[in-house]
Enzyme design. Structure first.
Site, PDB file in Angstrom:
ATOM      1  CG  HIS A  15      13.099 -17.878  23.291  1.00  0.00           C
ATOM      2  ND1 HIS A  15      12.264 -17.919  22.210  1.00  0.00           N
ATOM      3  CD2 HIS A  15      12.439 -17.159  24.242  1.00  0.00           C
ATOM      4  CE1 HIS A  15      11.159 -17.257  22.479  1.00  0.00           C
ATOM      5  NE2 HIS A  15      11.233 -16.773  23.704  1.00  0.00           N
ATOM      6  CG  ASP A  29      20.330 -23.665  17.614  1.00  0.00           C
ATOM      7  OD1 ASP A  29      19.906 -22.738  18.316  1.00  0.00           O
ATOM      8  OD2 ASP A  29      20.514 -23.575  16.385  1.00  0.00           O
TER       9      ASP A  29
HETATM   10  O1  F6P Z   1      17.178 -16.649  21.600  1.00  0.00           O
HETATM   11  C1  F6P Z   1      18.196 -16.273  20.737  1.00  0.00           C
HETATM   12  C2  F6P Z   1      18.122 -14.815  20.301  1.00  0.00           C
HETATM   13  O2  F6P Z   1      18.191 -13.927  21.381  1.00  0.00           O
HETATM   14  C3  F6P Z   1      16.846 -14.510  19.496  1.00  0.00           C
HETATM   15  O3  F6P Z   1      15.792 -14.076  20.275  1.00  0.00           O
HETATM   16  C4  F6P Z   1      17.312 -13.472  18.528  1.00  0.00           C
HETATM   17  O4  F6P Z   1      16.587 -13.484  17.340  1.00  0.00           O
HETATM   18  C5  F6P Z   1      18.743 -13.873  18.268  1.00  0.00           C
HETATM   19  O5  F6P Z   1      19.182 -14.567  19.422  1.00  0.00           O
HETATM   20  C6  F6P Z   1      19.672 -12.706  17.942  1.00  0.00           C
HETATM   21  O6  F6P Z   1      19.722 -11.909  19.038  1.00  0.00           O
HETATM   22  P1  F6P Z   1      20.303 -10.466  19.185  1.00  0.00           P
HETATM   23  O7  F6P Z   1      20.589  -9.922  17.822  1.00  0.00           O
HETATM   24  O8  F6P Z   1      19.212  -9.709  19.879  1.00  0.00           O
HETATM   25  O9  F6P Z   1      21.504 -10.613  20.025  1.00  0.00           O
END
Ligand code: F6P
Length: 480
Positions: free
Chosen positions: A170, A382
């Site tokens: 992602h 990003d």
């Molecule tokens: O890919 C980025 C991400 O891991 C998302 O999946 C998630 O919504 C966001 O960052 C925040 O992640 P976390 O609170 O799990 O660290």
């Protein structure tokens, strides 16, 4: 076979529900939302799959039992992977968020390289693989998500799993020059060769990955056929693809038409007392370029005095990873910057920056999108940036202006309708703010129509279908 009839295992760091204590101290399940959940949950409900992940609670919380009950309502199984406090510190806050996260976002200066954290990252990835292997039924494909779980495919193979294992990243994949700095670059690159199919957000990420494969993985051959690329390694074929993630356009579009959202937009406008509003909305993260955005806005106020008293910046920062020291430092920096700029330009009637550190509910989020004439989305880097797509979907009157960083993954799809900026270039970013402020209605409509049509056509459901089609294609008899 297609997604209509295949049981699937989804593996992600967090489950689509978190186990936490309510205000009376009782453990409860709190469902979460977000792009991945919106896209996957209907498929999982239809096919009865299993979702494996960390429930976000201490090891001794009754997660297993609570999630079993919750699974019955959801019609797919939620399988928790227990992670101890010490492991959260080293696997999640440490290696995932202080090594991989900054490195993959090109911010080498934020990186820590700590062997102990790496060991724990490996151990926790191995545990995710063990829980996944136990949950596999027959030939179910396994779909692993994101940077916290790069090694799960490798450990599944070590456990003898032969099923198809897919991976979607992602976040961005950096250049091989950055990967070179990672002491465990070979371990990670070789582990990725154990997946059958790897998806990236953009062509740039895909190219960077290919460069690292050539540089760090021996005995590989690359084969490209129309839109598909294949890496041949150790008698295995790894298929690579580009799948920009998106949002549920219809949900945002229809939400923005509701009376509740109209009321909340009216309320914000009444209280903020500025002719026009420019919105910044981000998770607290140094990759989002929020200090640079404040400085660009300050520069716009200096350079174009006609903005003073007429254009205000609303910056909503959603709390995130607040136990990671660099995130705490960023919070302090933002508090100071907003205070300094407001001290410099505020009048009796007008405040230039309305800065909030808080969570928003759905109506508030849509209310801010609707109330804001301009969205200023300027990450330093990003993977995609779904806020940009949400703002367009919520701009139902085709009158919002999107200013977007060229370093957001979303730039590939939205550059035609947005005003594009380099977030490090404060002068040009200030000019873009002014250009958005004075843009005439005809140009706004033309640009926003193009943006909305792009997001409508390429929504999250299409993202899922395209990723799954590759999965399906590998199972056609003619391919075996
Ligand atoms: O890919 C980025 C991400 O891991 C998302 O999946 C998630 O919504 C966001 O960052 C925040 O992640 P976390 O609170 O799990 O660290």
């Amino acid at each position: 076979m297609n997604d209509e009839n295949r049981h699937m295992l989804v593996v992600s760091n967090r489950l689509p529900a978190a186990v936490d204590q309510d205000s009376d101290g009782n453990w409860k399940v709190f469902p979460s939302s977000g792009g991945l959940v919106t896209a996957m949950a209907p498929v999982m409900r239809r096919n009865g799959g299993t979702w494996i992940g960390w429930p976000g609670c201490p090891k001794d919380a009754p997660a297993e039992e609570l999630l079993r009950e919750h699974s019955e309502q959801e019609r797919f199984t939620l399988k928790p992977v227990p992670v101890s406090e010490d492991e959260v510190a080293k696997y999640y806050r440490g290696f995932s968020n202080q090594t991989i996260w900054p490195l993959f976002h090109d911010l080498l200066g934020y990186c820590e390289f700590d062997a102990d954290q790496w060991e724990t990252y490996c151990e926790v990835n191995r545990r995710f693989a063990e829980v996944t292997a136990e949950a596999i039924q027959g030939s179910s494909p396994v779909w692993v998500h994101d940077y916290q779980l790069l090694l799960v495919g490798r450990y599944l193979r070590e456990l003898g799993v032969q099923n198809d294992i897919d991976f979607f990243l992602h976040i961005p994949f950096p250049s091989s020059d950055l990967i070179r700095r990672l002491p465990w670059r070979r371990e990670i690159m070789y582990a990725l060769m154990d997946y059958d199919h790897i998806g990236f957000q953009t062509r740039h990420d895909y190219r960077n990955f290919m460069q690292s494969v050539r540089m760090f993985v021996e005995d590989t051959r690359v084969h490209s056929k129309r839109n598909h690329s294949f890496v041949l390694h150790n008698e295995r074929t790894i298929e690579l693809g580009i799948y920009p993630i998106s949002i549920d356009f219809k949900e945002f579009d229809s939400g923005a038409r509701s009376q509740e959202v109209a009321d909340s937009a009216w309320y914000f406008r009444e209280n903020l007392r500025s002719d026009k509003l420019v919105l910044g909305l981000d998770r607290l993260d140094y990759t989002k370029g929020i200090p640079e955005r404040f400085l660009a806005f300050e520069r716009a106020l200096e350079k174009y005095p006609e903005l003073r008293g007429h254009l205000a910046l609303i910056q909503v920062v959603v709390p995130s990873r607040v136990t990671v020291p660099q995130y705490q430092g960023l919070k302090e920096q933002l508090d100071q910057l907003a205070g300094r700029i407001n001290g410099r330009f505020s009048t009796d009637r007008w405040i230039p920056i309305h800065y909030m550190f808080r969570h928003l509910n759905r109506n508030q989020l849509l209310g801010y999108y609707k109330a804001s004439e301009i969205a200023l989305i300027t990450p330093l880097r990003d993977g995609m940036n779904l806020v940009a797509k949400e703002y367009c979907a919520a701009s139902i009157e085709n009158n919002g202006v999107l200013i977007l960083s060229e370093f957001a993954g979303a730039a590939d799809q939205l550059a035609q309708g947005a005003l594009m900026v380099n977030p490090y270039d404060l002068e040009r970013a200030a000019d873009a703010i002014f250009a958005a402020y004075i843009m005439d209605d005809e140009e706004k409509t033309r640009r926003m129509k193009a943006l909305r049509s792009e997001v409508r056509r390429n929504d999250v459901h299409k993202w899922l279908r395209q990723f799954m089609e590759k999965e399906t294609r590998r199972h056609r008899p003619s391919q075996t």
